[in-house]
Design an enzyme around this catalytic site. Structure first.
Site, PDB file in Angstrom:
ATOM      1  N   HIS A  94      82.063   8.574  59.298  1.00  0.00           N
ATOM      2  CA  HIS A  94      81.348   9.274  60.544  1.00  0.00           C
ATOM      3  C   HIS A  94      79.944   9.869  60.212  1.00  0.00           C
ATOM      4  O   HIS A  94      79.634  10.602  60.880  1.00  0.00           O
ATOM      5  CB  HIS A  94      82.246  10.261  60.830  1.00  0.00           C
ATOM      6  N   GLY A 120      94.538  15.293  54.195  1.00  0.00           N
ATOM      7  CA  GLY A 120      93.986  16.252  54.869  1.00  0.00           C
ATOM      8  C   GLY A 120      93.238  15.726  56.285  1.00  0.00           C
ATOM      9  O   GLY A 120      92.289  16.057  56.654  1.00  0.00           O
TER      10      GLY A 120
HETATM   11  C1  BJW Z   1      95.259  20.552  55.491  1.00  0.00           C
HETATM   12  C2  BJW Z   1      94.725  21.494  54.985  1.00  0.00           C
HETATM   13  C3  BJW Z   1      94.541  21.840  53.396  1.00  0.00           C
HETATM   14  C4  BJW Z   1      94.310  21.669  57.080  1.00  0.00           C
HETATM   15  N1  BJW Z   1      95.303  20.794  52.862  1.00  0.00           N
HETATM   16  N2  BJW Z   1      95.694  19.480  54.779  1.00  0.00           N
HETATM   17  C5  BJW Z   1      90.986   7.361  74.442  1.00  0.00           C
HETATM   18  C6  BJW Z   1      89.861   8.282  74.839  1.00  0.00           C
HETATM   19  C7  BJW Z   1      88.756   8.485  74.386  1.00  0.00           C
HETATM   20  C8  BJW Z   1      88.551   7.584  73.130  1.00  0.00           C
HETATM   21  C9  BJW Z   1      89.692   6.809  72.759  1.00  0.00           C
HETATM   22  C10 BJW Z   1      90.756   6.963  73.242  1.00  0.00           C
HETATM   23  N3  BJW Z   1      91.536   6.089  72.674  1.00  0.00           N
HETATM   24  C11 BJW Z   1      90.943   5.872  71.470  1.00  0.00           C
HETATM   25  C12 BJW Z   1      89.701   6.127  71.641  1.00  0.00           C
HETATM   26  C13 BJW Z   1      88.490   6.098  70.682  1.00  0.00           C
HETATM   27  C14 BJW Z   1      88.418   7.332  69.698  1.00  0.00           C
HETATM   28  C15 BJW Z   1      89.692   7.745  69.309  1.00  0.00           C
HETATM   29  O1  BJW Z   1      90.070   7.589  68.288  1.00  0.00           O
HETATM   30  N4  BJW Z   1      90.151   8.826  70.100  1.00  0.00           N
HETATM   31  C16 BJW Z   1      91.366   9.498  69.664  1.00  0.00           C
HETATM   32  C17 BJW Z   1      91.245  10.874  69.538  1.00  0.00           C
HETATM   33  C18 BJW Z   1      92.248   9.069  70.767  1.00  0.00           C
HETATM   34  N5  BJW Z   1      87.629   6.799  68.812  1.00  0.00           N
HETATM   35  C19 BJW Z   1      86.131   6.622  68.785  1.00  0.00           C
HETATM   36  O2  BJW Z   1      85.512   6.954  69.697  1.00  0.00           O
HETATM   37  C20 BJW Z   1      85.488   6.077  67.557  1.00  0.00           C
HETATM   38  N6  BJW Z   1      84.676   4.959  68.019  1.00  0.00           N
HETATM   39  C21 BJW Z   1      85.280   3.985  68.596  1.00  0.00           C
HETATM   40  O3  BJW Z   1      86.266   3.827  68.768  1.00  0.00           O
HETATM   41  O4  BJW Z   1      84.181   2.854  68.724  1.00  0.00           O
HETATM   42  C22 BJW Z   1      84.633   1.938  69.267  1.00  0.00           C
HETATM   43  C23 BJW Z   1      84.417   1.950  70.768  1.00  0.00           C
HETATM   44  C24 BJW Z   1      83.057   2.099  71.294  1.00  0.00           C
HETATM   45  C25 BJW Z   1      83.012   2.186  72.740  1.00  0.00           C
HETATM   46  C26 BJW Z   1      83.921   2.861  73.463  1.00  0.00           C
HETATM   47  C27 BJW Z   1      85.200   2.893  73.073  1.00  0.00           C
HETATM   48  C28 BJW Z   1      85.251   2.339  71.745  1.00  0.00           C
HETATM   49  C29 BJW Z   1      84.483   7.224  66.931  1.00  0.00           C
HETATM   50  C30 BJW Z   1      85.353   8.439  66.333  1.00  0.00           C
HETATM   51  C31 BJW Z   1      84.287   9.339  65.872  1.00  0.00           C
HETATM   52  C32 BJW Z   1      84.989  10.639  65.722  1.00  0.00           C
HETATM   53  N7  BJW Z   1      83.874  11.823  65.732  1.00  0.00           N
HETATM   54  C33 BJW Z   1      84.367  13.081  64.962  1.00  0.00           C
HETATM   55  C34 BJW Z   1      83.032  13.924  65.132  1.00  0.00           C
HETATM   56  C35 BJW Z   1      82.134  13.433  64.096  1.00  0.00           C
HETATM   57  C36 BJW Z   1      80.912  14.428  64.032  1.00  0.00           C
HETATM   58  C37 BJW Z   1      81.009  15.574  63.933  1.00  0.00           C
HETATM   59  O5  BJW Z   1      81.658  16.341  62.996  1.00  0.00           O
HETATM   60  O6  BJW Z   1      80.701  16.574  64.821  1.00  0.00           O
HETATM   61  O7  BJW Z   1      84.782  12.962  63.764  1.00  0.00           O
HETATM   62  S1  BJW Z   1      85.689  13.588  65.903  1.00  0.00           S
HETATM   63  C38 BJW Z   1      86.489  14.657  64.650  1.00  0.00           C
HETATM   64  O8  BJW Z   1      87.741  13.748  64.351  1.00  0.00           O
HETATM   65  C39 BJW Z   1      85.420  14.050  63.180  1.00  0.00           C
HETATM   66  C40 BJW Z   1      86.510  13.661  62.154  1.00  0.00           C
HETATM   67  O9  BJW Z   1      85.916  12.960  61.216  1.00  0.00           O
HETATM   68  C41 BJW Z   1      87.533  13.056  62.965  1.00  0.00           C
HETATM   69  C42 BJW Z   1      88.890  13.403  62.276  1.00  0.00           C
HETATM   70  O10 BJW Z   1      89.520  14.467  62.106  1.00  0.00           O
HETATM   71  P1  BJW Z   1      90.251  14.867  61.074  1.00  0.00           P
HETATM   72  O11 BJW Z   1      89.373  14.809  59.668  1.00  0.00           O
HETATM   73  O12 BJW Z   1      91.489  14.158  60.721  1.00  0.00           O
HETATM   74  O13 BJW Z   1      90.536  16.402  61.341  1.00  0.00           O
HETATM   75  P2  BJW Z   1      91.752  17.304  61.800  1.00  0.00           P
HETATM   76  O14 BJW Z   1      91.278  18.599  62.289  1.00  0.00           O
HETATM   77  O15 BJW Z   1      92.080  16.373  63.142  1.00  0.00           O
HETATM   78  O16 BJW Z   1      92.957  17.263  60.909  1.00  0.00           O
HETATM   79  C43 BJW Z   1      92.652  17.936  59.829  1.00  0.00           C
HETATM   80  C44 BJW Z   1      94.299  17.903  59.152  1.00  0.00           C
HETATM   81  O17 BJW Z   1      93.987  18.722  57.837  1.00  0.00           O
HETATM   82  C45 BJW Z   1      95.307  18.540  60.005  1.00  0.00           C
HETATM   83  O18 BJW Z   1      96.415  17.793  60.157  1.00  0.00           O
HETATM   84  C46 BJW Z   1      95.733  19.898  59.001  1.00  0.00           C
HETATM   85  O19 BJW Z   1      97.255  20.123  59.261  1.00  0.00           O
HETATM   86  C47 BJW Z   1      95.222  19.414  57.603  1.00  0.00           C
HETATM   87  N8  BJW Z   1      94.863  20.377  56.725  1.00  0.00           N
HETATM   88  N9  BJW Z   1      94.241  22.448  56.022  1.00  0.00           N
HETATM   89  C48 BJW Z   1      95.735  19.668  53.365  1.00  0.00           C
HETATM   90  N10 BJW Z   1      94.253  22.912  52.884  1.00  0.00           N
END
Ligand code: BJW
Ligand code: ZN
Length: 246
Positions: A117, A190
Protein backbone atom coordinates in the site's frame (compact mmCIF):
# COMPACT_ATOMS: atom_id res chain seq x y z
CA UNK A 1 1.18 -30.43 20.73
CA UNK A 2 0.28 -26.92 21.85
CA UNK A 3 -0.30 -24.37 19.07
CA UNK A 4 2.92 -22.44 19.66
CA UNK A 5 5.03 -25.65 19.62
CA UNK A 6 3.29 -26.69 16.41
CA UNK A 7 4.07 -23.35 14.73
CA UNK A 8 7.71 -23.54 15.82
CA UNK A 9 8.08 -27.04 14.42
CA UNK A 10 6.49 -25.99 11.10
CA UNK A 11 8.79 -22.94 10.89
CA UNK A 12 11.86 -25.08 11.55
CA UNK A 13 10.86 -27.57 8.87
CA UNK A 14 9.85 -24.97 6.25
CA UNK A 15 11.88 -24.28 3.12
CA UNK A 16 10.05 -21.00 2.51
CA UNK A 17 8.14 -18.74 4.88
CA UNK A 18 6.09 -15.65 4.04
CA UNK A 19 4.46 -13.19 6.43
CA UNK A 20 1.82 -10.53 5.76
CA UNK A 21 1.51 -7.72 8.27
CA UNK A 22 -1.11 -5.12 9.06
CA UNK A 23 -1.57 -2.11 11.30
CA UNK A 24 -1.79 -4.25 14.48
CA UNK A 25 1.99 -4.68 14.58
CA UNK A 26 2.36 -0.92 15.04
CA UNK A 27 -0.27 -0.60 17.79
CA UNK A 28 2.32 -1.09 20.55
CA UNK A 29 4.27 1.82 19.05
CA UNK A 30 1.24 4.05 19.61
CA UNK A 31 0.09 4.13 15.97
CA UNK A 32 -3.70 3.77 15.70
CA UNK A 33 -5.04 0.85 13.67
CA UNK A 34 -7.83 1.40 11.13
CA UNK A 35 -10.60 -0.81 12.44
CA UNK A 36 -11.24 -2.01 15.96
CA UNK A 37 -12.17 -0.23 19.19
CA UNK A 38 -10.16 2.97 18.76
CA UNK A 39 -9.35 2.57 15.08
CA UNK A 40 -8.97 5.51 12.70
CA UNK A 41 -12.20 4.66 10.90
CA UNK A 42 -14.11 5.17 14.18
CA UNK A 43 -13.11 8.83 14.14
CA UNK A 44 -12.84 9.59 10.42
CA UNK A 45 -14.91 8.65 7.39
CA UNK A 46 -12.90 6.64 4.93
CA UNK A 47 -14.67 8.06 1.89
CA UNK A 48 -13.65 11.57 2.93
CA UNK A 49 -9.99 10.70 3.47
CA UNK A 50 -8.67 7.57 1.76
CA UNK A 51 -9.94 7.82 -1.80
CA UNK A 52 -8.80 9.73 -4.87
CA UNK A 53 -12.21 11.42 -5.03
CA UNK A 54 -11.76 12.75 -1.48
CA UNK A 55 -8.35 14.14 -2.40
CA UNK A 56 -9.68 15.72 -5.59
CA UNK A 57 -12.48 17.41 -3.62
CA UNK A 58 -10.52 18.55 -0.59
CA UNK A 59 -6.74 18.00 -0.70
CA UNK A 60 -6.20 20.26 2.32
CA UNK A 61 -8.33 18.14 4.68
CA UNK A 62 -6.76 14.91 3.40
CA UNK A 63 -3.24 16.33 3.80
CA UNK A 64 -4.03 17.61 7.32
CA UNK A 65 -4.97 14.03 8.26
CA UNK A 66 -1.79 12.61 6.70
CA UNK A 67 0.35 15.33 8.28
CA UNK A 68 -1.10 14.43 11.72
CA UNK A 69 -0.41 10.73 11.15
CA UNK A 70 3.12 11.45 9.89
CA UNK A 71 3.78 13.41 13.10
CA UNK A 72 2.60 10.48 15.27
CA UNK A 73 4.73 8.00 13.33
CA UNK A 74 7.83 10.24 13.33
CA UNK A 75 7.65 10.42 17.13
CA UNK A 76 7.14 6.64 17.49
CA UNK A 77 9.72 3.88 17.69
CA UNK A 78 9.51 0.36 16.27
CA UNK A 79 8.46 -2.32 18.78
CA UNK A 80 9.43 -5.97 19.25
CA UNK A 81 7.04 -7.10 16.48
CA UNK A 82 8.87 -4.93 13.92
CA UNK A 83 12.25 -6.04 15.25
CA UNK A 84 11.51 -9.77 15.08
CA UNK A 85 10.00 -9.60 11.59
CA UNK A 86 12.86 -7.41 10.37
CA UNK A 87 15.43 -9.80 11.85
CA UNK A 88 13.79 -12.74 10.06
CA UNK A 89 14.26 -10.96 6.73
CA UNK A 90 17.96 -11.77 7.05
CA UNK A 91 16.92 -15.39 6.36
CA UNK A 92 17.04 -15.79 2.57
CA UNK A 93 13.95 -18.03 2.61
CA UNK A 94 11.79 -15.51 4.50
CA UNK A 95 9.66 -12.96 2.63
CA UNK A 96 8.02 -10.07 4.45
CA UNK A 97 4.95 -8.45 2.90
CA UNK A 98 3.31 -5.44 4.52
CA UNK A 99 0.16 -3.41 4.10
CA UNK A 100 1.63 -0.84 6.47
CA UNK A 101 2.66 2.56 5.17
CA UNK A 102 4.35 3.77 8.38
CA UNK A 103 7.95 2.78 7.61
CA UNK A 104 8.53 1.20 11.05
CA UNK A 105 9.60 -2.17 9.59
CA UNK A 106 12.13 -0.31 7.44
CA UNK A 107 13.37 1.52 10.56
CA UNK A 108 13.87 -1.91 12.22
CA UNK A 109 16.12 -2.83 9.29
CA UNK A 110 13.76 -5.02 7.24
CA UNK A 111 15.35 -6.17 3.98
CA UNK A 112 13.55 -6.95 0.71
CA UNK A 113 10.28 -5.66 2.18
CA UNK A 114 7.29 -5.89 -0.17
CA UNK A 115 5.04 -2.86 0.42
CA UNK A 116 1.53 -3.37 -0.92
CA UNK A 117 0.00 0.00 0.00
CA UNK A 118 2.96 2.33 -0.57
CA UNK A 119 4.56 4.62 1.99
CA UNK A 120 3.31 7.60 3.94
CA UNK A 121 6.85 9.03 3.57
CA UNK A 122 6.67 9.21 -0.21
CA UNK A 123 4.71 11.60 -2.41
CA UNK A 124 4.06 12.07 -6.11
CA UNK A 125 2.66 14.74 -8.38
CA UNK A 126 -1.15 14.70 -8.59
CA UNK A 127 -0.95 15.95 -12.19
CA UNK A 128 1.58 13.21 -12.99
CA UNK A 129 3.94 15.69 -14.65
CA UNK A 130 6.91 14.08 -16.40
CA UNK A 131 9.45 14.64 -13.60
CA UNK A 132 6.99 14.19 -10.70
CA UNK A 133 5.33 11.03 -11.98
CA UNK A 134 7.41 8.63 -9.87
CA UNK A 135 7.26 8.64 -6.07
CA UNK A 136 9.90 10.54 -4.14
CA UNK A 137 10.81 10.72 -0.46
CA UNK A 138 9.49 13.72 1.47
CA UNK A 139 9.71 13.10 5.20
CA UNK A 140 9.28 16.71 6.33
CA UNK A 141 7.19 16.81 9.51
CA UNK A 142 5.13 18.90 9.78
CA UNK A 143 4.66 19.85 6.13
CA UNK A 144 5.67 23.53 5.79
CA UNK A 145 2.67 24.16 3.51
CA UNK A 146 -0.52 22.18 3.10
CA UNK A 147 -1.20 20.97 0.51
CA UNK A 148 2.45 20.57 -0.52
CA UNK A 149 3.44 21.40 -4.11
CA UNK A 150 5.35 19.57 -6.81
CA UNK A 151 8.85 21.12 -7.15
CA UNK A 152 8.74 20.41 -10.92
CA UNK A 153 5.38 21.82 -12.02
CA UNK A 154 3.79 23.49 -8.99
CA UNK A 155 0.75 21.19 -8.87
CA UNK A 156 -0.37 19.60 -5.61
CA UNK A 157 1.41 16.42 -4.56
CA UNK A 158 -0.37 13.42 -3.03
CA UNK A 159 0.78 10.83 -0.49
CA UNK A 160 2.16 7.82 -2.39
CA UNK A 161 -0.18 5.37 -0.64
CA UNK A 162 -2.85 3.13 -2.15
CA UNK A 163 -6.34 4.44 -1.58
CA UNK A 164 -9.60 2.49 -1.93
CA UNK A 165 -10.47 1.87 -5.56
CA UNK A 166 -6.83 2.24 -6.65
CA UNK A 167 -4.82 -0.64 -8.03
CA UNK A 168 -1.78 -1.85 -6.15
CA UNK A 169 1.68 -1.58 -7.65
CA UNK A 170 1.70 -4.53 -10.03
CA UNK A 171 5.29 -5.66 -9.40
CA UNK A 172 4.82 -5.59 -5.61
CA UNK A 173 1.61 -7.58 -5.70
CA UNK A 174 3.12 -10.05 -8.14
CA UNK A 175 6.12 -10.58 -5.83
CA UNK A 176 3.78 -11.01 -2.84
CA UNK A 177 1.61 -13.52 -4.71
CA UNK A 178 4.70 -15.51 -5.74
CA UNK A 179 5.95 -15.58 -2.14
CA UNK A 180 2.53 -16.69 -0.87
CA UNK A 181 2.16 -19.35 -3.54
CA UNK A 182 5.56 -20.88 -2.78
CA UNK A 183 5.46 -20.63 1.03
CA UNK A 184 5.43 -23.73 3.24
CA UNK A 185 4.35 -21.54 6.15
CA UNK A 186 2.29 -18.36 5.78
CA UNK A 187 1.87 -15.99 8.73
CA UNK A 188 -0.81 -13.29 8.84
CA UNK A 189 0.07 -10.83 11.59
CA UNK A 190 -1.88 -7.89 13.06
CA UNK A 191 -4.31 -7.49 10.18
CA UNK A 192 -8.10 -7.61 10.04
CA UNK A 193 -7.55 -9.51 6.74
CA UNK A 194 -10.54 -7.95 5.04
CA UNK A 195 -8.94 -5.54 2.57
CA UNK A 196 -8.39 -6.98 -0.90
CA UNK A 197 -6.33 -7.94 -2.78
CA UNK A 198 -3.95 -8.29 0.22
CA UNK A 199 -6.49 -10.56 1.91
CA UNK A 200 -6.36 -12.94 -1.07
CA UNK A 201 -2.75 -13.92 -0.27
CA UNK A 202 -3.71 -16.22 2.62
CA UNK A 203 -6.22 -18.31 0.62
CA UNK A 204 -3.69 -18.44 -2.22
CA UNK A 205 -0.97 -19.74 0.11
CA UNK A 206 -3.39 -22.24 1.59
CA UNK A 207 -4.50 -23.53 -1.84
CA UNK A 208 -0.82 -24.10 -2.65
CA UNK A 209 -0.38 -26.18 0.48
CA UNK A 210 1.05 -23.72 3.02
CA UNK A 211 0.56 -24.25 6.73
CA UNK A 212 -1.06 -21.00 7.79
CA UNK A 213 -1.01 -19.11 11.07
CA UNK A 214 -2.89 -16.07 12.33
CA UNK A 215 -1.20 -13.89 14.95
CA UNK A 216 -3.73 -11.28 16.05
CA UNK A 217 -5.20 -9.69 19.14
CA UNK A 218 -8.61 -11.09 18.30
CA UNK A 219 -10.29 -13.23 15.63
CA UNK A 220 -10.04 -11.67 12.16
CA UNK A 221 -11.11 -12.37 8.60
CA UNK A 222 -8.32 -14.94 8.52
CA UNK A 223 -9.40 -17.01 11.54
CA UNK A 224 -11.66 -19.42 9.67
CA UNK A 225 -9.04 -20.09 7.00
CA UNK A 226 -5.84 -20.61 8.98
CA UNK A 227 -4.58 -23.86 10.46
CA UNK A 228 -3.60 -22.25 13.76
CA UNK A 229 -4.75 -19.07 15.54
CA UNK A 230 -2.36 -17.49 18.02
CA UNK A 231 -4.45 -14.79 19.68
CA UNK A 232 -2.63 -12.14 21.69
CA UNK A 233 -0.27 -9.24 21.12
CA UNK A 234 1.93 -9.68 18.06
CA UNK A 235 4.91 -8.14 19.86
CA UNK A 236 4.69 -10.81 22.58
CA UNK A 237 3.89 -13.82 20.38
CA UNK A 238 6.61 -12.96 17.86
CA UNK A 239 9.08 -12.52 20.69
CA UNK A 240 8.31 -16.05 21.92
CA UNK A 241 8.55 -17.47 18.40
CA UNK A 242 11.87 -15.71 17.83
CA UNK A 243 13.39 -17.30 20.93
CA UNK A 244 12.83 -20.71 19.35
CA UNK A 245 13.25 -19.78 15.66
CA UNK A 246 15.92 -17.09 15.90
C1 BJW B 1 -3.29 -6.42 16.92
C2 BJW B 1 -2.67 -5.64 17.91
C3 BJW B 1 -1.52 -6.18 18.50
C4 BJW B 1 -4.38 -4.56 17.19
N1 BJW B 1 -1.07 -7.38 18.11
N2 BJW B 1 -2.84 -7.63 16.58
C5 BJW B 1 -16.70 -2.77 -1.77
C6 BJW B 1 -16.70 -1.39 -1.81
C7 BJW B 1 -15.52 -0.67 -2.13
C8 BJW B 1 -14.37 -1.32 -2.40
C9 BJW B 1 -14.38 -2.70 -2.34
C10 BJW B 1 -15.53 -3.42 -2.05
N3 BJW B 1 -15.22 -4.74 -2.07
C11 BJW B 1 -13.92 -4.86 -2.35
C12 BJW B 1 -13.40 -3.63 -2.55
C13 BJW B 1 -12.01 -3.33 -2.86
C14 BJW B 1 -11.28 -2.71 -1.69
C15 BJW B 1 -11.53 -3.54 -0.43
O1 BJW B 1 -10.90 -4.54 -0.18
N4 BJW B 1 -12.45 -3.12 0.41
C16 BJW B 1 -12.84 -3.90 1.58
C17 BJW B 1 -12.66 -3.06 2.83
C18 BJW B 1 -14.24 -4.40 1.37
N5 BJW B 1 -9.89 -2.73 -2.05
C19 BJW B 1 -9.35 -1.78 -2.79
O2 BJW B 1 -9.97 -0.81 -3.17
C20 BJW B 1 -7.90 -1.99 -3.15
N6 BJW B 1 -7.74 -1.83 -4.55
C21 BJW B 1 -8.33 -2.63 -5.44
O3 BJW B 1 -9.06 -3.56 -5.11
O4 BJW B 1 -7.99 -2.34 -6.74
C22 BJW B 1 -8.77 -2.95 -7.78
C23 BJW B 1 -9.90 -2.03 -8.06
C24 BJW B 1 -9.68 -0.90 -8.80
C25 BJW B 1 -10.73 -0.06 -9.09
C26 BJW B 1 -12.00 -0.35 -8.60
C27 BJW B 1 -12.20 -1.48 -7.81
C28 BJW B 1 -11.14 -2.33 -7.55
C29 BJW B 1 -7.02 -0.96 -2.47
C30 BJW B 1 -7.05 -1.09 -0.99
C31 BJW B 1 -6.24 0.04 -0.36
C32 BJW B 1 -6.32 0.06 1.15
N7 BJW B 1 -5.82 1.32 1.63
C33 BJW B 1 -5.68 1.52 3.06
C34 BJW B 1 -5.19 2.95 3.30
C35 BJW B 1 -3.70 3.08 2.93
C36 BJW B 1 -3.21 4.46 3.10
C37 BJW B 1 -3.21 4.96 4.52
O5 BJW B 1 -2.71 4.30 5.44
O6 BJW B 1 -3.70 6.05 4.70
O7 BJW B 1 -4.75 0.57 3.58
S1 BJW B 1 -7.17 1.18 3.97
C38 BJW B 1 -6.37 0.46 5.33
O8 BJW B 1 -6.74 -0.93 5.41
C39 BJW B 1 -4.87 0.49 5.01
C40 BJW B 1 -4.41 -0.84 5.50
O9 BJW B 1 -3.20 -1.21 4.90
C41 BJW B 1 -5.56 -1.74 5.16
C42 BJW B 1 -5.64 -2.99 5.97
O10 BJW B 1 -5.87 -2.72 7.32
P1 BJW B 1 -5.08 -3.55 8.42
O11 BJW B 1 -3.65 -3.31 8.30
O12 BJW B 1 -5.54 -4.95 8.37
O13 BJW B 1 -5.56 -2.82 9.77
P2 BJW B 1 -6.92 -3.02 10.60
O14 BJW B 1 -7.06 -1.85 11.49
O15 BJW B 1 -8.05 -3.35 9.73
O16 BJW B 1 -6.61 -4.33 11.49
C43 BJW B 1 -5.65 -4.32 12.52
C44 BJW B 1 -5.75 -5.65 13.26
O17 BJW B 1 -4.71 -5.67 14.22
C45 BJW B 1 -7.07 -5.84 14.02
O18 BJW B 1 -7.61 -7.11 13.69
C46 BJW B 1 -6.65 -5.81 15.50
O19 BJW B 1 -7.38 -6.73 16.31
C47 BJW B 1 -5.21 -6.22 15.42
N8 BJW B 1 -4.33 -5.72 16.51
N9 BJW B 1 -3.34 -4.48 18.08
C48 BJW B 1 -1.71 -8.07 17.21
N10 BJW B 1 -0.80 -5.48 19.51
ZN1 ZN C 1 4.40 17.90 -11.01
Amino acid sequence: MNPLDLVVSRLKAAKRVAALTGAGISAASGIPTFRGADGLWKHFRVETLATAEAFENDPTTVWEWYDWRRGLIAAATPNRAHDVLAAWTAKPAFTLITQNVDGLLERSGAERLIRLHGSIWHVRCWERCARGRSDWLDDTVPMPAIPPRCPHCGAIVRPAVTWFGETLDYASFDAAANAAASADVFLTVGTSAIVYPAASLLPLAKRRGAFSVEINLEPSGASDTVDVCLHGKAEEILDRLCERWP
